[in-house]
Design an enzyme around this catalytic site. Structure first.
Site, PDB file in Angstrom:
ATOM      1  N   HIS A 180     -13.381 -27.978   9.183  1.00 25.87           N
ATOM      2  CA  HIS A 180     -14.915 -27.417   8.886  1.00 25.87           C
ATOM      3  C   HIS A 180     -14.999 -25.963   9.527  1.00 25.87           C
ATOM      4  O   HIS A 180     -14.678 -26.088  10.888  1.00 25.87           O
ATOM      5  CB  HIS A 180     -15.788 -28.672   9.433  1.00 25.87           C
ATOM      6  CG  HIS A 180     -15.727 -29.732   8.783  1.00 25.87           C
ATOM      7  ND1 HIS A 180     -16.111 -31.083   9.069  1.00 25.87           N
ATOM      8  CD2 HIS A 180     -15.480 -29.944   7.328  1.00 25.87           C
ATOM      9  CE1 HIS A 180     -16.155 -31.863   8.175  1.00 25.87           C
ATOM     10  NE2 HIS A 180     -15.631 -31.237   7.109  1.00 25.87           N
ATOM     11  N   ALA A 181     -15.380 -25.086   8.767  1.00 23.43           N
ATOM     12  CA  ALA A 181     -15.434 -23.884   9.138  1.00 23.43           C
ATOM     13  C   ALA A 181     -16.180 -23.433  10.263  1.00 23.43           C
ATOM     14  O   ALA A 181     -15.924 -22.812  11.239  1.00 23.43           O
ATOM     15  CB  ALA A 181     -15.823 -22.967   7.730  1.00 23.43           C
ATOM     16  N   GLU A 382     -15.437 -35.512  17.824  1.00 24.82           N
ATOM     17  CA  GLU A 382     -16.456 -34.536  17.706  1.00 24.82           C
ATOM     18  C   GLU A 382     -16.536 -33.847  18.925  1.00 24.82           C
ATOM     19  O   GLU A 382     -17.176 -34.682  20.020  1.00 24.82           O
ATOM     20  CB  GLU A 382     -17.548 -35.302  17.140  1.00 24.82           C
ATOM     21  CG  GLU A 382     -17.310 -36.004  15.499  1.00 24.82           C
ATOM     22  CD  GLU A 382     -17.666 -34.917  14.504  1.00 24.82           C
ATOM     23  OE1 GLU A 382     -17.862 -33.971  14.591  1.00 24.82           O
ATOM     24  OE2 GLU A 382     -17.479 -35.432  13.321  1.00 24.82           O
TER      25      GLU A 382
HETATM   26 ZN   LIG Z   1     -16.250 -31.411  11.170  1.00 26.42          ZN
END
Ligand SMILES: [Zn+2]
Ligand SMILES: *[C@@H]1O[C@H](CO)[C@@H](O)[C@H](O)[C@H]1NC(C)=O
Ligand SMILES: *[C@@H]1O[C@H](CO)[C@@H](O)[C@H](O)[C@H]1NC(C)=O
Length: 435
Positions: A180-181, A382
């Site tokens: 995810h950029a 995360e």
């Molecule tokens: Zn992500």
């Protein structure tokens, strides 16, 4: 002539206006948090949608009192407020003019042009690639780079293999980051891991003794560079492939070929968040990660996909919240030990759970590793909490070493459970048969 210059001036003026209004588009947006207070409400919260697409979902809720975070255009605040009111959810207008904070927190300082790579900075893709080459040159006995292929836009993607004994058939820990950029802290973490594993004398004795570490620091370099190119692009998430029509990008973490698209995805290429792609593994970026997994399937014992933000450490299944794999307890307890280690180092604990518990989403890399490749430990991590995707660069020095303590616990478990019991002689004879 006079008319021509007026015309030219006019066009330039118009262009400037279009450019900068667009570039400042988040300046007037507000950050809103919505809190569920029971299980039913968590599910309600995660069904939130804005038919006008003027509200961006930054983060779903993964439990009671865990917020749904929204970035909301000014005239849609009432829509979000009404949603909260209707469902008896706590509504918090956390920050107005959110995009202006991009400047103060994220503005790329001029000094950057003159400075070389720093492990505690958010670096450009080019600087990152140069760093990888340097590490490989400095530590040829430990590090090899494997060219995996090219991103959609042609950026070369290299896997960093760190091994003290490449021929002994050690179990492999595979870590990727940056699918995810906008999640800049993830590549920063991956690079810090490479830095510690190759520079820390203790790592040779411990982390690298009996375990090989394969690290892919930026899975989606096109997206990463896109988020660095302007304020308006800072929150881009997807790849940069061009689909039919005028929209770009696929959510790489919905694109893996296991239970593809059965839950939590969008079929609309213009969806900014969760478009699963035209088919599984449509993206060269996810193909490269898949190939690393398949080529090393036998020795691959732990897979971690590093993301932000949360702070959560979650394991399969992601595609459903209805059940967990029978091995869930092992993954759960290892995750808790990792969280404890991070906390002992002064960091915040991770919230540990199965990925799909409240928030089913199919096509993630963790499900593919676990369900299709058979990797016994598989996680999505995360990182960080409290700054959404804009985790301040100045805090990297503090948190990266804290998270590293968690990675050491991961490595220790893999060594304990899977360290190769074959003698080097055995593995030599195995490899000569394969030759
Ligand atoms: Zn992500
Ligand atoms: C959720 O937050 C509210 C308000 O802050 C608090 O009263 C409640 O005890 C919390 N519930 C849980 C399960 O943490
Ligand atoms: C959850 O909270 C809502 C709103 O307060 C309430 O109407 C509902 O009955 C609650 N559900 C459960 C299962 O407690």
């Amino acid at each position: 002539m006079a008319r021509l210059s007026v015309l030219v001036f006019g066009i330039v003026g118009l262009w400037t206006q279009v450019c900068c209004l667009e570039n400042d588009k988040y300046d007037e947006y507000s950050l809103i948090r919505i809190y569920p207070t029971n299980g039913t409400q968590v599910e309600t919260t995660n069904r939130f949608q804005d038919p006008e697409h003027l509200i961006e979902v930054l983060k779903g809720s993964r439990g009671i009192n865990d917020s749904l975070d929204l970035l909301v255009a000014p005239h849609r605040i009432n829509y979000a407020r009404q949603f909260a009111l209707n469902n008896d959810l706590r509504f918090e207008l956390k920050q107005k003019e959110y995009g202006r904070a991009f400047e103060t927190v994220e503005r790329v300082p001029r000094r950057r042009v003159l400075r070389s790579f720093s492990i505690y900075d958010y670096n450009s893709y080019t600087a990152i690639q140069d760093y990888l080459e340097t590490v490989a040159r400095r530590h040829p006995e430990l590090v090899t780079l494997q060219l995996l292929g090219n991103s959609y836009q042609g950026r070369r993607v290299k896997l960093v293999k760190i091994s003290a004994n490449p021929n002994t058939g050690n179990p492999i820990v595979f870590i990727d980051a940056g699918i995810h950029a906008r999640e800049w802290v993830a590549p920063a973490m991956a690079l810090y891991l490479i830095y510690r594993l190759t520079n820390d004398p203790e790592a040779k004795q411990n982390e690298l003794n009996g375990v090989d570490w394969y690290i892919l620091p930026v899975v989606n370099p096109d997206g990463y560079e896109f988020t660095r190119s302007s304020k308006a692009n800072r929150l881009w998430r997807k790849t940069r492939s061009k689909s039919n029509g005028n929209c770009f990008g696929v959510d790489g973490n919905r694109n893996y070929g296991f239970k593809w698209a059965v839950s939590g995805v969008s079929n609309n290429p213009c969806d900014r968040e969760t478009y699963a792609g035209p088919k599984p593994f449509s993206e060269p970026e996810t193909q490269m990660v898949r190939n690393v997994m398949l080529e090393n399937a036998k020795r691959l014992k732990l897979y971690i996909s590093v993301h932000s933000y949360g702070q959560y450490l979650v394991y399969p299944w992601g595609y459903t919240g209805d059940f967990v794999p029978k091995e869930w307890k092992k993954m759960d307890s290892l995750a808790r030990s990792v969280s404890d280690a991070v906390q002992r180092a002064g960091g915040k604990p991770f919230r540990v759970m199965s990925a799909g518990k409240w928030y089913p989403a199919a096509g993630g890399s963790d499900d593919f590793a676990f369900g299709a490749v058979g990797v016994p430990y598989s996680y999505t991590m995360e990182l960080t909490e409290g700054y959404e995707f804009l985790f301040p660069e100045r805090l990297l020095k503090t948190v990266l070493p804290q998270f590293y303590e968690g990675f050491r616990v991961f490595g220790a478990q893999i060594k304990k459970e899977f360290k190769n019991s074959r003698s080097p002689r055995d593995s030599e004879s195995v490899s000569s048969i394969e030759d």
